[in-house]
Design a protein around this motif. Structure first.
Motif, PDB file in Angstrom:
ATOM      1  N   GLY A  46       0.747  -1.251   0.189  1.00 16.02           N
ATOM      2  CA  GLY A  46       0.009   0.020  -0.093  1.00 16.02           C
ATOM      3  C   GLY A  46       0.801   1.341   0.010  1.00 16.02           C
ATOM      4  N   VAL A  47       2.092   1.289   0.660  1.00 12.96           N
ATOM      5  CA  VAL A  47       3.019   2.455   0.569  1.00 12.96           C
ATOM      6  C   VAL A  47       3.442   2.722  -0.717  1.00 12.96           C
ATOM      7  N   ALA A  48       4.026   1.508  -1.345  1.00  8.82           N
ATOM      8  CA  ALA A  48       4.492   1.515  -2.508  1.00  8.82           C
ATOM      9  C   ALA A  48       3.434   1.885  -3.670  1.00  8.82           C
ATOM     10  N   ILE A  49       2.354   1.767  -3.624  1.00 11.77           N
ATOM     11  CA  ILE A  49       1.203   2.242  -4.578  1.00 11.77           C
ATOM     12  C   ILE A  49       0.967   3.558  -4.351  1.00 11.77           C
ATOM     13  N   SER A  50       0.956   3.944  -2.852  1.00 12.88           N
ATOM     14  CA  SER A  50       0.703   5.429  -2.619  1.00 12.88           C
ATOM     15  C   SER A  50       1.728   6.341  -3.096  1.00 12.88           C
ATOM     16  N   LEU A  51       2.926   5.879  -2.837  1.00 16.86           N
ATOM     17  CA  LEU A  51       4.067   6.774  -3.591  1.00 16.86           C
ATOM     18  C   LEU A  51       3.966   6.782  -4.686  1.00 16.86           C
ATOM     19  N   THR A  84      -2.721 -21.164   5.415  1.00 17.40           N
ATOM     20  CA  THR A  84      -1.832 -21.152   4.410  1.00 17.40           C
ATOM     21  C   THR A  84      -2.009 -20.005   3.477  1.00 17.40           C
ATOM     22  N   LEU A  85      -3.188 -19.444   3.447  1.00 15.63           N
ATOM     23  CA  LEU A  85      -3.750 -18.430   2.672  1.00 15.63           C
ATOM     24  C   LEU A  85      -3.257 -17.455   3.328  1.00 15.63           C
ATOM     25  N   LEU A  86      -3.266 -16.890   4.571  1.00 13.03           N
ATOM     26  CA  LEU A  86      -2.615 -15.801   5.021  1.00 13.03           C
ATOM     27  C   LEU A  86      -0.958 -15.862   4.806  1.00 13.03           C
ATOM     28  N   GLY A  87      -0.508 -16.917   5.168  1.00 11.37           N
ATOM     29  CA  GLY A  87       1.175 -16.991   4.914  1.00 11.37           C
ATOM     30  C   GLY A  87       1.314 -16.650   3.570  1.00 11.37           C
ATOM     31  N   VAL A  88       0.510 -17.310   2.511  1.00 11.51           N
ATOM     32  CA  VAL A  88       0.993 -16.920   1.106  1.00 11.51           C
ATOM     33  C   VAL A  88       0.810 -15.221   0.916  1.00 11.51           C
ATOM     34  N   MET A  89      -0.399 -14.706   1.355  1.00 14.25           N
ATOM     35  CA  MET A  89      -0.741 -13.499   0.776  1.00 14.25           C
ATOM     36  C   MET A  89       0.319 -12.490   1.860  1.00 14.25           C
ATOM     37  N   ALA A  90       0.363 -12.818   3.032  1.00 14.00           N
ATOM     38  CA  ALA A  90       1.469 -12.020   3.997  1.00 14.00           C
ATOM     39  C   ALA A  90       2.689 -11.656   3.353  1.00 14.00           C
ATOM     40  N   HIS A  91       3.435 -12.738   3.086  1.00  9.73           N
ATOM     41  CA  HIS A  91       4.886 -12.859   2.567  1.00  9.73           C
ATOM     42  C   HIS A  91       4.943 -12.459   0.970  1.00  9.73           C
ATOM     43  N   SER A  92       3.854 -12.730   0.226  1.00 11.77           N
ATOM     44  CA  SER A  92       4.187 -12.193  -1.185  1.00 11.77           C
ATOM     45  C   SER A  92       3.762 -10.788  -1.170  1.00 11.77           C
ATOM     46  N   LEU A  98       8.207  -4.520  -1.346  1.00 17.08           N
ATOM     47  CA  LEU A  98       9.545  -4.116  -1.210  1.00 17.08           C
ATOM     48  C   LEU A  98      10.199  -4.197  -2.655  1.00 17.08           C
ATOM     49  N   VAL A  99       9.838  -4.717  -3.522  1.00 14.31           N
ATOM     50  CA  VAL A  99      10.275  -4.829  -4.820  1.00 14.31           C
ATOM     51  C   VAL A  99       9.721  -3.511  -5.589  1.00 14.31           C
ATOM     52  N   ALA A 100       8.623  -3.299  -5.424  1.00 13.05           N
ATOM     53  CA  ALA A 100       7.704  -2.049  -5.912  1.00 13.05           C
ATOM     54  C   ALA A 100       8.379  -0.622  -5.553  1.00 13.05           C
ATOM     55  N   VAL A 101       8.754  -0.664  -4.147  1.00 13.80           N
ATOM     56  CA  VAL A 101       9.485   0.484  -3.632  1.00 13.80           C
ATOM     57  C   VAL A 101      11.026   0.608  -4.358  1.00 13.80           C
ATOM     58  N   SER A 102      11.662  -0.400  -4.642  1.00 15.11           N
ATOM     59  CA  SER A 102      13.074  -0.219  -5.223  1.00 15.11           C
ATOM     60  C   SER A 102      12.836   0.343  -6.848  1.00 15.11           C
ATOM     61  N   PHE A 103      11.698   0.238  -7.251  1.00 15.96           N
ATOM     62  CA  PHE A 103      11.498   1.004  -8.618  1.00 15.96           C
ATOM     63  C   PHE A 103      11.234   2.305  -8.591  1.00 15.96           C
ATOM     64  N   LEU A 104      10.939   2.863  -7.212  1.00 14.99           N
ATOM     65  CA  LEU A 104      10.521   4.319  -7.099  1.00 14.99           C
ATOM     66  C   LEU A 104      11.831   5.298  -6.929  1.00 14.99           C
TER      67      LEU A 104
END
Length: 267
Positions: A46-51, A84-92, A98-104
Protein backbone atom coordinates in the motif's frame (compact mmCIF):
# COMPACT_ATOMS: atom_id res chain seq x y z
CA UNK A 1 2.28 21.80 23.12
CA UNK A 2 2.01 20.37 19.61
CA UNK A 3 5.28 22.06 18.69
CA UNK A 4 7.04 19.61 21.01
CA UNK A 5 7.91 16.46 19.05
CA UNK A 6 7.73 14.28 22.18
CA UNK A 7 4.22 15.54 22.92
CA UNK A 8 3.15 14.75 19.37
CA UNK A 9 4.73 11.30 19.65
CA UNK A 10 2.87 10.61 22.89
CA UNK A 11 -0.45 11.75 21.41
CA UNK A 12 0.13 9.59 18.34
CA UNK A 13 0.94 6.54 20.42
CA UNK A 14 -2.06 7.05 22.67
CA UNK A 15 -4.33 7.43 19.65
CA UNK A 16 -3.18 4.13 18.23
CA UNK A 17 -3.31 2.04 21.42
CA UNK A 18 -6.74 3.30 22.47
CA UNK A 19 -8.15 1.96 19.19
CA UNK A 20 -5.98 -1.16 19.18
CA UNK A 21 -7.07 -2.17 22.72
CA UNK A 22 -10.67 -3.30 22.07
CA UNK A 23 -9.81 -4.53 18.59
CA UNK A 24 -6.87 -6.52 19.95
CA UNK A 25 -9.20 -8.29 22.37
CA UNK A 26 -11.27 -9.64 19.47
CA UNK A 27 -8.07 -10.60 17.66
CA UNK A 28 -7.06 -12.66 20.72
CA UNK A 29 -10.51 -14.17 21.31
CA UNK A 30 -10.95 -15.15 17.67
CA UNK A 31 -7.35 -16.36 17.30
CA UNK A 32 -6.78 -13.87 14.48
CA UNK A 33 -3.19 -12.99 15.39
CA UNK A 34 -1.84 -14.24 12.05
CA UNK A 35 -4.58 -12.34 10.23
CA UNK A 36 -3.48 -9.10 11.91
CA UNK A 37 0.15 -9.73 11.00
CA UNK A 38 -0.76 -10.54 7.40
CA UNK A 39 -2.78 -7.34 7.05
CA UNK A 40 0.13 -5.35 8.44
CA UNK A 41 2.58 -6.96 6.00
CA UNK A 42 0.33 -6.00 3.11
CA UNK A 43 0.69 -2.38 4.17
CA UNK A 44 4.12 -2.15 2.47
CA UNK A 45 2.47 -2.74 -0.89
CA UNK A 46 0.00 0.00 0.00
CA UNK A 47 2.88 2.37 0.76
CA UNK A 48 4.49 1.65 -2.62
CA UNK A 49 1.23 2.18 -4.49
CA UNK A 50 0.59 5.44 -2.61
CA UNK A 51 4.00 6.84 -3.45
CA UNK A 52 3.79 5.75 -7.08
CA UNK A 53 0.38 7.41 -7.52
CA UNK A 54 1.21 10.41 -5.31
CA UNK A 55 -1.77 9.81 -3.04
CA UNK A 56 -2.14 9.67 0.75
CA UNK A 57 -0.21 6.80 2.35
CA UNK A 58 -3.14 6.29 4.70
CA UNK A 59 -5.52 5.83 1.75
CA UNK A 60 -3.19 3.44 -0.06
CA UNK A 61 -2.51 1.28 2.99
CA UNK A 62 -6.19 1.20 3.93
CA UNK A 63 -7.21 0.15 0.41
CA UNK A 64 -4.63 -2.66 0.21
CA UNK A 65 -5.41 -3.92 3.73
CA UNK A 66 -9.13 -4.06 2.94
CA UNK A 67 -8.50 -5.74 -0.41
CA UNK A 68 -6.34 -8.42 1.17
CA UNK A 69 -8.89 -9.10 3.90
CA UNK A 70 -11.66 -9.45 1.31
CA UNK A 71 -9.53 -11.80 -0.81
CA UNK A 72 -8.78 -14.00 2.20
CA UNK A 73 -12.47 -14.11 3.11
CA UNK A 74 -13.53 -15.02 -0.44
CA UNK A 75 -10.88 -17.69 -0.98
CA UNK A 76 -10.92 -19.36 2.45
CA UNK A 77 -12.43 -22.82 2.55
CA UNK A 78 -11.73 -23.48 -1.14
CA UNK A 79 -9.04 -26.09 -0.81
CA UNK A 80 -6.62 -24.15 1.39
CA UNK A 81 -6.46 -23.71 5.13
CA UNK A 82 -6.76 -20.15 6.44
CA UNK A 83 -3.21 -20.07 7.85
CA UNK A 84 -1.84 -21.19 4.47
CA UNK A 85 -3.70 -18.44 2.62
CA UNK A 86 -2.59 -15.84 5.15
CA UNK A 87 1.01 -17.00 4.91
CA UNK A 88 1.02 -16.80 1.12
CA UNK A 89 -0.65 -13.39 0.99
CA UNK A 90 1.34 -11.88 3.85
CA UNK A 91 4.77 -12.76 2.56
CA UNK A 92 3.97 -12.23 -1.11
CA UNK A 93 2.45 -8.78 -0.51
CA UNK A 94 5.45 -7.78 1.61
CA UNK A 95 7.83 -9.02 -1.09
CA UNK A 96 5.94 -7.30 -3.91
CA UNK A 97 5.81 -4.12 -1.83
CA UNK A 98 9.55 -4.10 -1.23
CA UNK A 99 10.24 -4.78 -4.92
CA UNK A 100 7.83 -2.03 -5.96
CA UNK A 101 9.53 0.44 -3.62
CA UNK A 102 12.88 -0.31 -5.26
CA UNK A 103 11.50 0.96 -8.61
CA UNK A 104 10.55 4.34 -7.14
CA UNK A 105 13.87 5.96 -8.00
CA UNK A 106 12.37 9.45 -8.18
CA UNK A 107 10.87 9.22 -4.68
CA UNK A 108 12.94 9.47 -1.53
CA UNK A 109 11.63 6.92 0.94
CA UNK A 110 12.84 5.85 4.38
CA UNK A 111 11.87 2.18 4.25
CA UNK A 112 12.98 1.56 7.85
CA UNK A 113 10.46 4.14 9.04
CA UNK A 114 7.63 2.17 7.44
CA UNK A 115 8.92 -1.17 8.66
CA UNK A 116 9.63 -0.18 12.28
CA UNK A 117 7.83 3.14 12.64
CA UNK A 118 9.05 6.69 13.19
CA UNK A 119 6.81 8.03 15.91
CA UNK A 120 9.17 10.92 16.68
CA UNK A 121 8.58 12.32 13.18
CA UNK A 122 4.80 12.50 13.56
CA UNK A 123 3.39 15.87 12.48
CA UNK A 124 0.13 17.69 13.08
CA UNK A 125 -1.39 16.22 9.92
CA UNK A 126 -0.41 12.72 11.01
CA UNK A 127 -2.04 13.32 14.39
CA UNK A 128 -5.28 14.33 12.70
CA UNK A 129 -5.28 11.13 10.61
CA UNK A 130 -4.36 8.91 13.57
CA UNK A 131 -7.01 10.28 15.91
CA UNK A 132 -9.70 10.38 13.20
CA UNK A 133 -9.06 6.72 12.40
CA UNK A 134 -8.88 5.75 16.07
CA UNK A 135 -12.12 7.50 16.95
CA UNK A 136 -13.77 5.79 13.98
CA UNK A 137 -12.63 2.38 15.25
CA UNK A 138 -13.74 3.17 18.82
CA UNK A 139 -17.15 4.28 17.57
CA UNK A 140 -17.48 1.09 15.51
CA UNK A 141 -16.49 -1.10 18.46
CA UNK A 142 -18.95 0.68 20.77
CA UNK A 143 -21.75 0.35 18.21
CA UNK A 144 -21.18 -3.35 17.45
CA UNK A 145 -19.79 -4.51 20.82
CA UNK A 146 -22.60 -6.91 21.81
CA UNK A 147 -23.18 -8.41 18.33
CA UNK A 148 -19.42 -8.86 17.93
CA UNK A 149 -19.19 -10.59 21.30
CA UNK A 150 -22.11 -12.86 20.47
CA UNK A 151 -20.62 -13.83 17.10
CA UNK A 152 -17.26 -14.46 18.78
CA UNK A 153 -18.70 -16.72 21.48
CA UNK A 154 -20.89 -18.77 19.12
CA UNK A 155 -21.89 -18.24 15.50
CA UNK A 156 -24.90 -20.53 15.97
CA UNK A 157 -26.07 -18.45 18.92
CA UNK A 158 -25.57 -15.26 16.90
CA UNK A 159 -27.73 -16.69 14.09
CA UNK A 160 -30.38 -17.72 16.63
CA UNK A 161 -30.49 -14.14 17.93
CA UNK A 162 -30.97 -12.79 14.42
CA UNK A 163 -27.38 -11.71 13.91
CA UNK A 164 -25.08 -12.16 10.93
CA UNK A 165 -21.61 -13.39 11.98
CA UNK A 166 -20.14 -12.79 8.49
CA UNK A 167 -21.21 -9.15 8.67
CA UNK A 168 -19.61 -8.79 12.11
CA UNK A 169 -16.41 -10.28 10.72
CA UNK A 170 -16.51 -7.65 7.99
CA UNK A 171 -16.77 -4.90 10.60
CA UNK A 172 -13.71 -6.34 12.36
CA UNK A 173 -11.85 -6.49 9.05
CA UNK A 174 -12.58 -2.83 8.35
CA UNK A 175 -11.52 -1.81 11.87
CA UNK A 176 -8.32 -3.82 11.58
CA UNK A 177 -7.47 -2.21 8.24
CA UNK A 178 -8.01 1.27 9.73
CA UNK A 179 -5.79 0.53 12.73
CA UNK A 180 -3.03 -0.80 10.47
CA UNK A 181 -3.27 2.31 8.30
CA UNK A 182 -2.99 4.73 11.22
CA UNK A 183 -0.39 2.71 13.16
CA UNK A 184 2.14 2.35 10.34
CA UNK A 185 3.63 5.77 11.14
CA UNK A 186 3.90 4.96 14.85
CA UNK A 187 5.29 1.42 15.15
CA UNK A 188 5.70 0.33 11.53
CA UNK A 189 4.53 -2.68 9.57
CA UNK A 190 6.51 -5.30 11.47
CA UNK A 191 5.37 -4.22 14.94
CA UNK A 192 1.69 -3.38 14.42
CA UNK A 193 0.54 -6.93 15.23
CA UNK A 194 2.50 -6.83 18.48
CA UNK A 195 0.72 -3.65 19.57
CA UNK A 196 -2.61 -5.30 18.79
CA UNK A 197 -1.95 -8.61 20.53
CA UNK A 198 0.37 -8.06 23.50
CA UNK A 199 -1.71 -5.54 25.54
CA UNK A 200 -4.86 -7.65 25.00
CA UNK A 201 -3.04 -10.87 25.96
CA UNK A 202 -1.67 -9.13 29.06
CA UNK A 203 -5.09 -7.88 30.14
CA UNK A 204 -6.55 -11.36 29.70
CA UNK A 205 -4.52 -12.59 32.66
CA UNK A 206 -6.37 -10.43 35.19
CA UNK A 207 -9.74 -9.68 33.56
CA UNK A 208 -13.05 -11.27 34.51
CA UNK A 209 -15.29 -9.69 31.84
CA UNK A 210 -14.81 -8.74 28.19
CA UNK A 211 -15.25 -5.07 29.03
CA UNK A 212 -12.63 -5.29 31.77
CA UNK A 213 -10.23 -6.93 29.34
CA UNK A 214 -10.70 -4.13 26.80
CA UNK A 215 -10.14 -1.52 29.50
CA UNK A 216 -7.13 -3.37 30.86
CA UNK A 217 -5.63 -3.66 27.37
CA UNK A 218 -6.01 0.10 26.96
CA UNK A 219 -4.22 0.72 30.28
CA UNK A 220 -1.39 -1.65 29.35
CA UNK A 221 -1.11 -0.07 25.91
CA UNK A 222 -1.02 3.48 27.27
CA UNK A 223 1.60 2.53 29.86
CA UNK A 224 3.71 0.79 27.22
CA UNK A 225 3.64 3.85 24.96
CA UNK A 226 4.57 6.31 27.68
CA UNK A 227 7.26 4.13 29.25
CA UNK A 228 8.55 3.16 25.80
CA UNK A 229 8.90 6.81 24.81
CA UNK A 230 10.71 7.61 28.04
CA UNK A 231 12.99 4.58 27.72
CA UNK A 232 13.78 5.40 24.10
CA UNK A 233 14.71 8.95 25.08
CA UNK A 234 16.89 7.85 28.00
CA UNK A 235 18.58 4.89 26.30
CA UNK A 236 18.72 6.31 22.76
CA UNK A 237 16.98 3.26 21.30
CA UNK A 238 14.47 2.92 18.41
CA UNK A 239 11.14 4.16 19.74
CA UNK A 240 8.70 1.71 18.11
CA UNK A 241 10.62 -1.43 19.11
CA UNK A 242 11.16 0.01 22.61
CA UNK A 243 7.41 0.43 23.07
CA UNK A 244 6.87 -3.21 22.05
CA UNK A 245 9.65 -4.33 24.40
CA UNK A 246 7.97 -2.56 27.32
CA UNK A 247 4.65 -4.20 26.43
CA UNK A 248 6.36 -7.61 26.30
CA UNK A 249 7.97 -7.14 29.71
CA UNK A 250 4.57 -6.14 31.11
CA UNK A 251 3.05 -9.28 29.59
CA UNK A 252 5.71 -11.54 31.17
CA UNK A 253 5.45 -9.90 34.59
CA UNK A 254 1.66 -9.72 34.78
CA UNK A 255 0.98 -13.20 33.43
CA UNK A 256 3.59 -14.69 35.80
CA UNK A 257 2.05 -12.82 38.73
CA UNK A 258 -1.44 -13.98 37.76
CA UNK A 259 -0.30 -17.61 37.60
CA UNK A 260 1.37 -17.37 41.01
CA UNK A 261 -1.75 -15.82 42.49
CA UNK A 262 -3.95 -18.60 41.09
CA UNK A 263 -1.52 -21.29 42.31
CA UNK A 264 -1.57 -19.86 45.85
CA UNK A 265 -5.36 -19.66 45.80
CA UNK A 266 -5.59 -23.37 44.94
CA UNK A 267 -3.37 -24.26 47.89
Amino acid sequence: MLDDFMARAALAGLGVVLAAAPLGCFVVWRRMAFFGAATAHAAVLGVAISLALSISVFAGVLAVALLMAILVTLTSGRGYAMDTLLGVMAHSSLAFGLVAVSFLTDVRIDLMAYLFGDILAVGRGDLAVIWSGSLLVLALMAWRWQPLLLATVSEDLAYAEGGTPRRESLYLTVALAVVVAVAIKVVGVLLIAALLIIPAATARAFSTTPEAMAGGAAVVGVGSVLLGLWGSWELDTPTGPTIVCVATVAFLLITSLARLTRARALH
